[in-house]
Design a protein around this motif. Structure first.
Motif, PDB file in Angstrom:
ATOM      1  N   ILE A 144       0.773  -1.258   0.068  1.00  0.00           N
ATOM      2  CA  ILE A 144      -0.079   0.124   0.060  1.00  0.00           C
ATOM      3  C   ILE A 144       0.818   1.098   0.209  1.00  0.00           C
ATOM      4  O   ILE A 144       0.447   2.164  -0.800  1.00  0.00           O
ATOM      5  CB  ILE A 144      -0.968  -0.072   1.170  1.00  0.00           C
ATOM      6  CG1 ILE A 144      -1.879   1.022   1.353  1.00  0.00           C
ATOM      7  CG2 ILE A 144      -0.254   0.094   2.431  1.00  0.00           C
ATOM      8  CD1 ILE A 144      -3.280   0.611   0.581  1.00  0.00           C
ATOM      9  N   SER A 145       2.112   1.035   0.612  1.00  0.00           N
ATOM     10  CA  SER A 145       2.922   2.472   0.779  1.00  0.00           C
ATOM     11  C   SER A 145       3.688   2.907  -0.620  1.00  0.00           C
ATOM     12  O   SER A 145       4.199   3.766  -0.778  1.00  0.00           O
ATOM     13  CB  SER A 145       3.860   2.267   1.558  1.00  0.00           C
ATOM     14  OG  SER A 145       4.819   1.069   1.518  1.00  0.00           O
ATOM     15  N   ASN A 146       3.462   1.626  -1.735  1.00  0.00           N
ATOM     16  CA  ASN A 146       4.044   1.969  -2.598  1.00  0.00           C
ATOM     17  C   ASN A 146       2.983   2.564  -3.830  1.00  0.00           C
ATOM     18  O   ASN A 146       3.574   2.866  -5.094  1.00  0.00           O
ATOM     19  CB  ASN A 146       4.559   0.457  -3.348  1.00  0.00           C
ATOM     20  CG  ASN A 146       5.744   0.231  -2.710  1.00  0.00           C
ATOM     21  OD1 ASN A 146       6.385   0.981  -1.923  1.00  0.00           O
ATOM     22  ND2 ASN A 146       5.989  -0.971  -2.813  1.00  0.00           N
ATOM     23  N   VAL A 147       1.861   3.018  -3.618  1.00  0.00           N
ATOM     24  CA  VAL A 147       0.964   3.549  -4.418  1.00  0.00           C
ATOM     25  C   VAL A 147       0.364   4.647  -3.877  1.00  0.00           C
ATOM     26  O   VAL A 147       0.156   4.960  -2.703  1.00  0.00           O
ATOM     27  CB  VAL A 147      -0.106   2.508  -4.806  1.00  0.00           C
ATOM     28  CG1 VAL A 147       0.502   1.324  -5.466  1.00  0.00           C
ATOM     29  CG2 VAL A 147      -1.103   2.095  -3.738  1.00  0.00           C
ATOM     30  N   MET A 148       0.005   5.655  -4.801  1.00  0.00           N
ATOM     31  CA  MET A 148      -0.691   6.907  -4.414  1.00  0.00           C
ATOM     32  C   MET A 148      -1.912   7.121  -5.175  1.00  0.00           C
ATOM     33  O   MET A 148      -1.783   6.703  -6.336  1.00  0.00           O
ATOM     34  CB  MET A 148       0.147   8.211  -4.334  1.00  0.00           C
ATOM     35  CG  MET A 148       1.247   8.177  -3.619  1.00  0.00           C
ATOM     36  SD  MET A 148       2.271   9.574  -3.792  1.00  0.00           S
ATOM     37  CE  MET A 148       2.674  10.280  -2.250  1.00  0.00           C
ATOM     38  N   LEU A 149      -2.807   7.679  -4.588  1.00  0.00           N
ATOM     39  CA  LEU A 149      -4.028   7.885  -5.354  1.00  0.00           C
ATOM     40  C   LEU A 149      -3.859   9.004  -6.223  1.00  0.00           C
ATOM     41  O   LEU A 149      -3.175  10.020  -6.023  1.00  0.00           O
ATOM     42  CB  LEU A 149      -5.276   8.297  -4.343  1.00  0.00           C
ATOM     43  CG  LEU A 149      -6.645   8.511  -4.702  1.00  0.00           C
ATOM     44  CD1 LEU A 149      -7.329   7.209  -4.970  1.00  0.00           C
ATOM     45  CD2 LEU A 149      -7.505   9.187  -3.629  1.00  0.00           C
ATOM     46  N   ILE A 150      -4.637   8.815  -7.377  1.00  0.00           N
ATOM     47  CA  ILE A 150      -4.103  10.031  -8.564  1.00  0.00           C
ATOM     48  C   ILE A 150      -5.228  10.926  -8.333  1.00  0.00           C
ATOM     49  O   ILE A 150      -6.650  11.018  -8.282  1.00  0.00           O
ATOM     50  CB  ILE A 150      -4.247   9.384  -9.810  1.00  0.00           C
ATOM     51  CG1 ILE A 150      -3.103   8.619 -10.021  1.00  0.00           C
ATOM     52  CG2 ILE A 150      -4.450  10.364 -10.909  1.00  0.00           C
ATOM     53  CD1 ILE A 150      -3.232   7.452 -11.414  1.00  0.00           C
ATOM     54  N   CYS A 151      -4.937  12.212  -8.342  1.00  0.00           N
ATOM     55  CA  CYS A 151      -5.604  13.357  -8.534  1.00  0.00           C
ATOM     56  C   CYS A 151      -5.781  13.877  -9.881  1.00  0.00           C
ATOM     57  O   CYS A 151      -4.821  14.084 -10.419  1.00  0.00           O
ATOM     58  CB  CYS A 151      -5.255  14.693  -7.671  1.00  0.00           C
ATOM     59  SG  CYS A 151      -5.843  16.039  -8.089  1.00  0.00           S
ATOM     60  N   ASP A 152      -6.864  13.924 -10.375  1.00  0.00           N
ATOM     61  CA  ASP A 152      -7.313  14.421 -11.731  1.00  0.00           C
ATOM     62  C   ASP A 152      -6.756  15.774 -12.299  1.00  0.00           C
ATOM     63  O   ASP A 152      -6.181  15.846 -13.197  1.00  0.00           O
ATOM     64  CB  ASP A 152      -8.626  14.197 -12.116  1.00  0.00           C
ATOM     65  CG  ASP A 152      -9.081  12.700 -12.245  1.00  0.00           C
ATOM     66  OD1 ASP A 152      -8.351  12.052 -12.418  1.00  0.00           O
ATOM     67  OD2 ASP A 152     -10.405  12.622 -12.082  1.00  0.00           O
TER      68      ASP A 152
END
Ligand SMILES: [Zn+2]
Length: 112
Positions: free
Chosen positions: A72-80
């Motif tokens: 989980i710490s290797n991904v980030m939510l994308i902001c459009d």
């Protein structure tokens, strides 16, 4: 517990960007979140090849590809708005609902 829950800002069907490892920079949709392990699967990312043997259930042996888990710490939510993976914070709305917002531009990342 605080540190752990703070990281739990990614849900199934979110579009995320990988920020480290061999898939760094790639984006994809979250297929599955393994809460207990702190890991998740992202569509078409971190593919693992698995060899299968012909048997009763499988007519033909061969290699199948399957998504491996990412931490989980290797991904980030994308902001459009920002167009990339961003840090998020929680914001409480007037109706007491909590949504995730982009720390950079303040865009609400949860669809109502
Ligand atoms: Zn943003």
């Amino acid at each position: 517990m605080e540190a752990r829950t703070a990281k739990w800002r990614i849900k199934k069907d979110d579009i995320v960007q990988v920020i480290s490892g061999k898939e760094r920079g790639k984006k994809g949709k979250v297929l599955l979140v393994l809460q207990d392990e702190g890991r998740l699967k992202v569509e078409k990312l971190n593919m693992l090849k698995r060899h299968t043997k012909a048997g009763r259930k499988v007519q033909q042996g061969g290699i199948i590809e399957q998504e491996g888990t990412l931490h989980i710490s290797n991904v980030m939510l994308i902001c459009d708005k920002c167009g990339k993976g961003v840090r998020t914070k929680l914001k409480k709305l007037e109706n007491a609902k909590r949504v995730r917002v982009c720390m950079k531009c303040g865009e609400v990342l949860d669809k109502a």
